[in-house]
Design a protein around this motif. Structure first.
Motif, short mmCIF file in Angstrom:
data_model
loop_
_atom_site.label_atom_id
_atom_site.label_comp_id
_atom_site.label_asym_id
_atom_site.label_seq_id
_atom_site.Cartn_x
_atom_site.Cartn_y
_atom_site.Cartn_z
N ASP A 169 -0.49 8.73 -11.61
CA ASP A 169 0.40 7.62 -11.27
C ASP A 169 0.62 7.48 -9.77
O ASP A 169 0.93 6.40 -9.29
CB ASP A 169 1.74 7.74 -12.01
CG ASP A 169 2.50 9.00 -11.68
OD1 ASP A 169 1.87 10.07 -11.56
OD2 ASP A 169 3.74 8.95 -11.56
N MET A 170 0.43 8.54 -9.01
CA MET A 170 0.62 8.47 -7.56
C MET A 170 -0.69 8.22 -6.81
O MET A 170 -0.66 7.96 -5.61
CB MET A 170 1.29 9.74 -7.05
CG MET A 170 2.73 9.88 -7.54
SD MET A 170 3.77 8.45 -7.16
CE MET A 170 3.80 8.49 -5.40
N ALA A 171 -1.81 8.26 -7.50
CA ALA A 171 -3.09 7.95 -6.86
C ALA A 171 -3.23 6.45 -6.62
O ALA A 171 -3.74 6.03 -5.58
CB ALA A 171 -4.24 8.46 -7.73
N TYR A 172 -2.75 5.67 -7.55
CA TYR A 172 -3.00 4.22 -7.50
C TYR A 172 -2.26 3.44 -6.42
O TYR A 172 -2.81 2.49 -5.88
CB TYR A 172 -2.81 3.60 -8.88
CG TYR A 172 -4.04 3.84 -9.72
CD1 TYR A 172 -5.14 3.00 -9.62
CD2 TYR A 172 -4.13 4.94 -10.55
CE1 TYR A 172 -6.29 3.23 -10.35
CE2 TYR A 172 -5.28 5.19 -11.29
CZ TYR A 172 -6.36 4.33 -11.18
OH TYR A 172 -7.50 4.56 -11.89
N PRO A 173 -1.03 3.77 -6.05
CA PRO A 173 -0.38 2.98 -5.00
C PRO A 173 -1.19 2.92 -3.70
O PRO A 173 -1.39 1.84 -3.14
CB PRO A 173 0.96 3.68 -4.80
CG PRO A 173 1.26 4.28 -6.12
CD PRO A 173 -0.07 4.73 -6.65
N GLY A 174 -1.70 4.05 -3.23
CA GLY A 174 -2.50 4.06 -2.01
C GLY A 174 -3.80 3.30 -2.16
O GLY A 174 -4.22 2.56 -1.27
N LEU A 175 -4.45 3.48 -3.31
CA LEU A 175 -5.72 2.79 -3.56
C LEU A 175 -5.52 1.28 -3.61
O LEU A 175 -6.30 0.52 -3.03
CB LEU A 175 -6.35 3.30 -4.85
CG LEU A 175 -6.73 4.78 -4.88
CD1 LEU A 175 -7.16 5.21 -6.28
CD2 LEU A 175 -7.82 5.08 -3.86
N ILE A 176 -4.51 0.86 -4.31
CA ILE A 176 -4.24 -0.59 -4.46
C ILE A 176 -3.86 -1.20 -3.11
O ILE A 176 -4.38 -2.26 -2.73
CB ILE A 176 -3.15 -0.83 -5.53
CG1 ILE A 176 -3.71 -0.47 -6.91
CG2 ILE A 176 -2.63 -2.26 -5.48
CD1 ILE A 176 -2.67 -0.35 -8.01
N LEU A 177 -2.98 -0.54 -2.37
CA LEU A 177 -2.56 -1.07 -1.08
C LEU A 177 -3.71 -1.07 -0.07
O LEU A 177 -3.87 -2.04 0.69
CB LEU A 177 -1.37 -0.28 -0.54
CG LEU A 177 -0.07 -0.49 -1.30
CD1 LEU A 177 0.95 0.57 -0.93
CD2 LEU A 177 0.47 -1.89 -1.06
N GLY A 178 -4.51 -0.02 -0.07
CA GLY A 178 -5.68 0.02 0.82
C GLY A 178 -6.66 -1.08 0.50
O GLY A 178 -7.17 -1.77 1.39
N ASN A 179 -6.93 -1.28 -0.77
CA ASN A 179 -7.85 -2.32 -1.20
C ASN A 179 -7.32 -3.71 -0.84
O ASN A 179 -8.06 -4.57 -0.35
CB ASN A 179 -8.10 -2.21 -2.71
CG ASN A 179 -9.16 -3.14 -3.19
OD1 ASN A 179 -10.31 -3.08 -2.76
ND2 ASN A 179 -8.78 -4.02 -4.11
N ALA A 180 -6.03 -3.93 -1.06
CA ALA A 180 -5.42 -5.22 -0.73
C ALA A 180 -5.51 -5.49 0.77
O ALA A 180 -5.82 -6.60 1.20
CB ALA A 180 -3.97 -5.26 -1.19
N ALA A 181 -5.24 -4.47 1.57
CA ALA A 181 -5.31 -4.64 3.03
C ALA A 181 -6.73 -4.98 3.47
O ALA A 181 -6.93 -5.85 4.32
CB ALA A 181 -4.82 -3.36 3.73
#
Length: 167
Positions: A30-42
């Motif tokens: 559950d804590m892996a996805y916030p960074g991945l999603i935000l990085g991808n969005a950026a």
């Protein structure tokens, strides 16, 4: 006092050399996805992205662990489950399976595929020297697209002026 407050301007579509530095310090599913999603969005907005994996976040880029991240509901009140049930045998397995199914149903890639997508879009992945040393890991143990094992000081220098997120 006559100082005027600093008010950021968000009225431009131009990324204008913007940088985002994401420090991933947690390795549960559950804590892996916030960074991945935000990085991808950026990256989709044209922002330069550098991701630094440290402490438990190292699990996200360690070949032997990255495909087997878990979600544990123990102590996590956001699951809306009775806390007395969360430590019962099998709950982590059930919660992990349910989260993976939900992510799959939403066409969200698994962690290795998400990392591949980020790199293919121009993102940079960095491993923390201290975490590597503590876990006795080398480049060979890490996801192939990790650009290097660097110190925290090196990461701070290379991301000077970046917006910083600590997850």
């Amino acid at each position: 006092m006559t100082d005027q407050p600093i008010i950021p301007s968000f009225d431009t579509d131009d990324a204008g050399g913007r940088k985002l530095a994401i420090i991933c310090s947690k390795g549960n599913l559950d804590m892996a996805y916030p960074g991945l999603i935000l990085g991808n969005a950026a990256l989709g907005e044209g922002v330069e992205v550098h991701m630094f994996f440290t402490f438990w976040g190292f699990d996200m880029i360690t070949k032997s662990r990255m495909n087997d991240l878990k979600f544990t509901p123990v102590g996590n009140t956001a699951t809306h489950m009775p806390m007395g049930l969360t430590p019962m045998p099998g709950m982590t397995t059930m919660a992990t399976k349910q989260m993976k199914k939900t992510l799959e149903d939403l066409d969200i890639p698994n962690v290795p595929d998400f990392l591949e997508q980020i790199v293919a879009s121009g993102g940079h992945l960095w491993a923390c020297r201290l975490s590597a040393d503590m876990n006795k890991l080398t480049d060979a143990d890490l996801y192939d697209e990790v650009e290097g094992i660097i110190s925290a000081s090196d990461f701070i220098e290379m991301t000077e002026g970046a917006q910083l997120l600590f997850i």
